[in-house]
Design a protein around this motif. Structure first.
Motif, PDB file in Angstrom:
ATOM      1  N   SER E 100       8.996   3.788  -2.562  1.00 22.91           N
ATOM      2  CA  SER E 100       8.374   4.752  -1.632  1.00 22.91           C
ATOM      3  C   SER E 100       7.213   4.129  -0.863  1.00 22.91           C
ATOM      4  CB  SER E 100       7.894   5.993  -2.393  1.00 22.91           C
ATOM      5  OG  SER E 100       6.718   5.691  -3.132  1.00 22.91           O
ATOM      6  N   VAL E 101       6.665   3.038  -1.354  1.00 24.96           N
ATOM      7  CA  VAL E 101       5.548   2.391  -0.649  1.00 24.96           C
ATOM      8  C   VAL E 101       5.909   0.974  -0.195  1.00 24.96           C
ATOM      9  CG1 VAL E 101       3.722   3.749  -1.744  1.00 24.96           C
ATOM     10  CG2 VAL E 101       4.528   1.631  -2.845  1.00 24.96           C
ATOM     11  N   THR E 102       7.178   0.626  -0.295  1.00 29.03           N
ATOM     12  CA  THR E 102       7.589  -0.722   0.112  1.00 29.03           C
ATOM     13  C   THR E 102       8.313  -0.670   1.453  1.00 29.03           C
ATOM     14  OG1 THR E 102       7.926  -1.285  -2.213  1.00 29.03           O
ATOM     15  CG2 THR E 102       8.902  -2.769  -0.599  1.00 29.03           C
ATOM     16  N   ASP E 103       7.974  -1.578   2.323  1.00 34.91           N
ATOM     17  CA  ASP E 103       8.691  -1.711   3.601  1.00 34.91           C
ATOM     18  C   ASP E 103       9.878  -2.631   3.338  1.00 34.91           C
ATOM     19  OD1 ASP E 103       9.644  -2.466   6.088  1.00 34.91           O
ATOM     20  OD2 ASP E 103       7.654  -2.396   7.011  1.00 34.91           O
ATOM     21  N   LEU E 104      11.045  -2.026   3.128  1.00 32.79           N
ATOM     22  CA  LEU E 104      12.206  -2.800   2.685  1.00 32.79           C
ATOM     23  C   LEU E 104      12.700  -3.764   3.751  1.00 32.79           C
ATOM     24  CD1 LEU E 104      14.187   0.016   0.789  1.00 32.79           C
ATOM     25  CD2 LEU E 104      12.747  -1.759  -0.210  1.00 32.79           C
ATOM     26  N   PHE E 141       4.611 -10.127  -4.281  1.00 30.84           N
ATOM     27  CA  PHE E 141       4.586 -10.223  -2.819  1.00 30.84           C
ATOM     28  C   PHE E 141       3.505 -11.220  -2.362  1.00 30.84           C
ATOM     29  CE2 PHE E 141       6.696  -5.865  -2.400  1.00 30.84           C
ATOM     30  CZ  PHE E 141       7.869  -6.399  -1.891  1.00 30.84           C
ATOM     31  N   GLN E 142       2.353 -11.190  -3.029  1.00 32.69           N
ATOM     32  CA  GLN E 142       1.299 -12.155  -2.690  1.00 32.69           C
ATOM     33  C   GLN E 142       1.815 -13.581  -2.822  1.00 32.69           C
ATOM     34  OE1 GLN E 142      -2.365 -11.603  -4.852  1.00 32.69           O
ATOM     35  NE2 GLN E 142      -2.517  -9.433  -4.332  1.00 32.69           N
ATOM     36  N   LYS E 143       2.634 -13.807  -3.847  1.00 31.51           N
ATOM     37  CA  LYS E 143       3.172 -15.138  -4.067  1.00 31.51           C
ATOM     38  C   LYS E 143       4.096 -15.531  -2.901  1.00 31.51           C
ATOM     39  CE  LYS E 143       4.942 -17.911  -7.843  1.00 31.51           C
ATOM     40  NZ  LYS E 143       6.112 -18.586  -7.274  1.00 31.51           N
ATOM     41  N   SER E 152       2.884 -11.007   5.439  1.00 30.98           N
ATOM     42  CA  SER E 152       1.884 -10.186   4.742  1.00 30.98           C
ATOM     43  C   SER E 152       2.600  -9.372   3.674  1.00 30.98           C
ATOM     44  CB  SER E 152       1.184  -9.248   5.727  1.00 30.98           C
ATOM     45  OG  SER E 152       2.141  -8.381   6.286  1.00 30.98           O
ATOM     46  N   VAL E 153       1.827  -8.809   2.799  1.00 29.94           N
ATOM     47  CA  VAL E 153       2.375  -8.015   1.694  1.00 29.94           C
ATOM     48  C   VAL E 153       3.007  -6.743   2.265  1.00 29.94           C
ATOM     49  CG1 VAL E 153       1.746  -6.624  -0.313  1.00 29.94           C
ATOM     50  CG2 VAL E 153       0.819  -8.938  -0.041  1.00 29.94           C
ATOM     51  N   PRO E 154       4.311  -6.561   2.093  1.00 31.95           N
ATOM     52  CA  PRO E 154       5.003  -5.430   2.737  1.00 31.95           C
ATOM     53  C   PRO E 154       4.888  -4.124   1.948  1.00 31.95           C
ATOM     54  CG  PRO E 154       6.596  -6.812   1.635  1.00 31.95           C
ATOM     55  CD  PRO E 154       5.242  -7.427   1.376  1.00 31.95           C
ATOM     56  N   LEU E 155       3.676  -3.778   1.586  1.00 33.31           N
ATOM     57  CA  LEU E 155       3.447  -2.508   0.887  1.00 33.31           C
ATOM     58  C   LEU E 155       2.621  -1.624   1.799  1.00 33.31           C
ATOM     59  CD1 LEU E 155       2.683  -3.938  -2.665  1.00 33.31           C
ATOM     60  CD2 LEU E 155       4.657  -2.540  -2.019  1.00 33.31           C
TER      61      LEU E 155
END
Lengths: 238, 238, 238, 238, 238, 238
Positions: E100-104, E141-143, E152-155
């Motif tokens: 729900s908070v991830t940009d897939l 994601f940071q990794k 960038s972190v896709p959250l």
């Protein structure tokens, strides 16, 4: 002409070798030509839950094929984690066939499990299984009689089985693999020593067959089972 | 005194009967006394996914016991829907043993599966399996050579196995069931024709065993495996 | 030279942390370097069916790996619906090892299950499991003693385990993952505090190993297990 | 006298209701008296692996019973995690029956799965399934014709099924549950519109039956299937 | 009065310890008091079949409990051969919450699996799992960002979860086991950093609850999740 | 505008047809528009092990979908050998909902299993299941009363369920499949006749929803469930 050169009503060489297994209460290696099935009967002094305290016994069967009993290797059912529909069908058929000639009350509240394991397959494994399983079962009952646990063998008749089919338009008995895989129709007959029908399973493979053909197959089966019953008697020394 | 009357270093009668199975590319019925294991090798012209396009082949094994191979009937693994931990252990051991003497590159990108099915059990089924499986595998490779698919049999040595144990305080070779179930310790040794150790699995049953005892068992194994390798050579006509 | 720079007989840093789990009757987080195994002992006041009314107790073990305890993620066995052959092998080994030093009669008719769950894996998870499981088991017995249910801890000796192997031609102790995956041979030794052998499992990976090499590995194991037993005593305050 | 008061050759009320299911490409609720089976045909534009690029299509069937379709509740097969031997037997029979009248080449490389789900059971669920499945299959083929994907319905004949049996010594047609559970023998016949035999499965329940009795049952089946085929034609508007 | 002596809106001590696992691309040991869940994120450079060539990625979760994480030992799901309904429910909830908070689309065609394994349970394992899983996912994601695989972190927001319930008539936050097992009603809330509702699952245990009570629980959840999000930020150094 | 043209608070046509199944102690075919669920209640005069000799009864539910109840065929769970996570979730929800209004002590030490089988699906199968299951359960209790086994129906209230969601920004009641698959958020509400909340499960599909939206959905649910309860009363003749 049959691939094996046999006459239409000619069975393969039938061998019923008793005592193949050292541990089982009854055992028979049934050979119908190159089809070899090891049948072992195991006595258990208790019955399945649905028969407890009923005064009746039970006879059941299990069936399996060694992975390389077949022309090309078949996956092991234990590794796949389940038995195929075909296995279920065959083992239920063997069990019903044996029970049809067993006096379940006379055998007492115990169970006999007959395992039919195909060491080598060349068509007709279920009919060889039934024919050999009867011998193993008889031997197990003989053992109970010898031990004084039963007064007599609680079998009301013999039971044996044969497959017949329409191969290149001709009704033939005891199909081997090359015939089985090309038959227009094939039928398995489970018959008693007295000629009664215990089970008949006929299947059209290519196109439907006629009433007349069914009767032809039945006549071949009568004749063949008579020979199988004779072989059973010889093996059992009856 | 051993229950069978054998000398401490005396093996049971060893029979390695080839060609037992009509369909398999290689087959051997391995008899260690009353322990009878049917070993069949099946060639498949493709490898498991992890080896695709690696230029390497694979040898693997499966193991099973017929339900009434044992003294009392054992439930059929196919009916229970899973293989026991013991079955997994044994078939992994057989596979590793065979691969230890196989040149996986030379055999080409194909797989050979060796099925070891126990027809009758009296102790030592895993060691009989390994010893017979080697013969079946060798025969399958011979067939590939005969068909011109391989230049020579890609086996670098023989491999065979024996169980030894401490029975009533004495180190003995090739345990049978009465010994196996009462041994203080037992160990399975998988050795090559040159005497190299492929696998050793020793287990204390009652109380731990000493370094000296381990060496005694190893010495018995060396001697026994030499006889098994001789039997393999004879069976293979080498 | 070992990848970790350790001397051939040098173990990784060994930590046996007790009381990691709040609920278990005994628990130990066993760390062999980067291999971390959580061992918890659970007491049940009833035994498996085969021991009912025998006056004897039972000790058994289960083993699992968290999916990402490994370098790359391993599928969860619960999701796959079955435990692998490797899991079965390891949990049977842990159970046998613990029972080898347990007085099953003295412990009374109850069961202790020891769960060994690998939180992080870097080689040697089965040896860390056995070593930590002994501590968890001991603590559970101590609890039964403290509650007045047992007069004393029914353990006859310590038991601990170590893997040794031939790495680049040299015998080394306590293999880590980089060594384990490249060893020519490796062997797991389960030994008692008195130096008795409970279990030895040696496997050649690349080519067979010799008698002399087996003895070298055994000598390293003796030395290593002595250190592990010392660590167990310290963790248990003995 | 039959429990239902029917004449020996009298079928139960037969209803073949098409279009019961909104989503399926073909559907038929087959009612044989109180036995109600919902048959739905689903078209898939791909075939099982063994037929890929063969130019042939496939027809297969699955069978299930709702847990409370039966007099007392039956455990749900999905919850038990496997289908029974009986289920396997029946769904294989339905599939073979449908394929016996399907031109697999003419239907093109696609698959039709027919699901037969028993909503209510009162004997004869497999014969109602086959009879209704044919209607659902025909409708699915009609849809393919209507969409221009097939030139004509690739069915070579009708196929329908009936169970006949020996009840209190009399041969009767279309057994209901009270008859089925007390019959001396019963047989399922799968016949084509032309009277050809596709499948015959006769089983003695209590004691073997005779050749004459088998013929009596066959005669009843001929008569009954003619009525079922007429009902199929009416339902299909043929 | 709460058993723990906490105020109605007081959370247990919250610890989100990152880097607990050496191998995982992201990991977090989430402690809500005595509930400890190890969350590890594993990156796979391929997506499930239904997303292949879609340009979208996927985030999914699995959940498990160590057998002795609970007050009394729970059977191991891997040994039973299936995951419980409860396990399925929880892991589906965790997966939905993370997605729900991830940009897939932004995450690219790869998959991240987050394993949530309960090392110790004292109520609220699913809410601790979600809260910790977010941290592990963020780290993974940071990794990918650090490796230059993502810009960038896709959250799009934080996500965290809390359980609230009616205990002895009072609405309380972050139920522990003694409360959980005696609550009149309890509800799990999955909320974003911005206070949006991702998931609400309220269940009456004893008797239905009212609209007013639902609002009270929601208010407690808002307040609690704000604290959890603050803890996430701190753990992630944001 | 809703695809069906309904007003935001308008339910589909609701039909609760009792007596659909001849054998079950209570049955109801629940139709919410094109969603059809057959609910059957089966009485068993014994309880699960955890309730034996507790004086309490139990109500539980199972759920299944016919393979072609869906737009495209879904694999049969019995054939796959396991029930999906979704199935587990739904059947647990139905069971909890029914128990919330059942006096388990008053019903006596027996069990009622309610099977909810989806014959046709068009969204909202779980809410139709709960609503119809209540009717089937009530009828089964009525039967126990009629047989003199219970003094009165041990249900404390009605229970029914509805799904509401945000569709194109508007809160709407009783989602059908086209709405369900495109809703921004959807929530299932299980409410009692008195308006108490038994269960609320809200899920954001696309983006989180707000507190205000949750309240809007709850208001629609109140209104819809009142209509469903009225339909239950009518069907039950109350």
């Amino acid at each position: 002409m049959r691939p094996s050169g046999r006459a239409p009503d000619q069975l393969r060489t039938i061998v019923l070798e008793t005592g193949f297994s050292r541990h089982a209460e009854g055992s028979c290696l049934a050979k119908f030509g190159d089809t070899h099935v090891l049948c072992t009967a195991s006595i258990e002094e208790r019955v399945p839950p649905f028969l407890r305290n009923s005064g009746k016994g039970w006879v059941t069967a299990e069936y399996g094929m060694l992975p390389r009993s077949t022309h090309t290797r078949t996956d092991r059912e234990a590794a796949k984690g389940k038995q195929s529909g075909r296995t279920h069908e065959i083992q239920r058929l063997i069990g019903r066939s044996l029970r049809s000639v067993t006096d379940l009350v006379a055998m007492g509240e115990r169970q006999i499990k007959v395992d039919c394991d195909v060491l080598q397959a060349d068509g007709g494994t279920r009919t060889a299984s039934i024919t050999g399983a009867f011998v193993a079962l008889h031997l197990a009952f003989q053992k109970l009689v010898a031990e004084g646990k039963l007064a007599s063998v609680p079998l009301t008749d013999h039971v044996a089985a044969i497959s017949c089919g329409i191969y290149e338009g001709v009704a033939v008995a005891d199909l081997d693999y090359p015939e089985d895989s090309n038959a227009q129709a094939d039928a398995n007959f489970v018959l008693t020593g007295n000629g009664g029908i215990v089970e008949v399973q006929g299947t059209a493979e290519e196109r439907p067959f006629s009433h007349a053909q069914l009767l032809e197959l039945l006549a071949l089966a009568d004749k063949g089972v008579a020979q199988l019953v004779a072989a059973q008697k010889k093996a059992l020394g009856l």
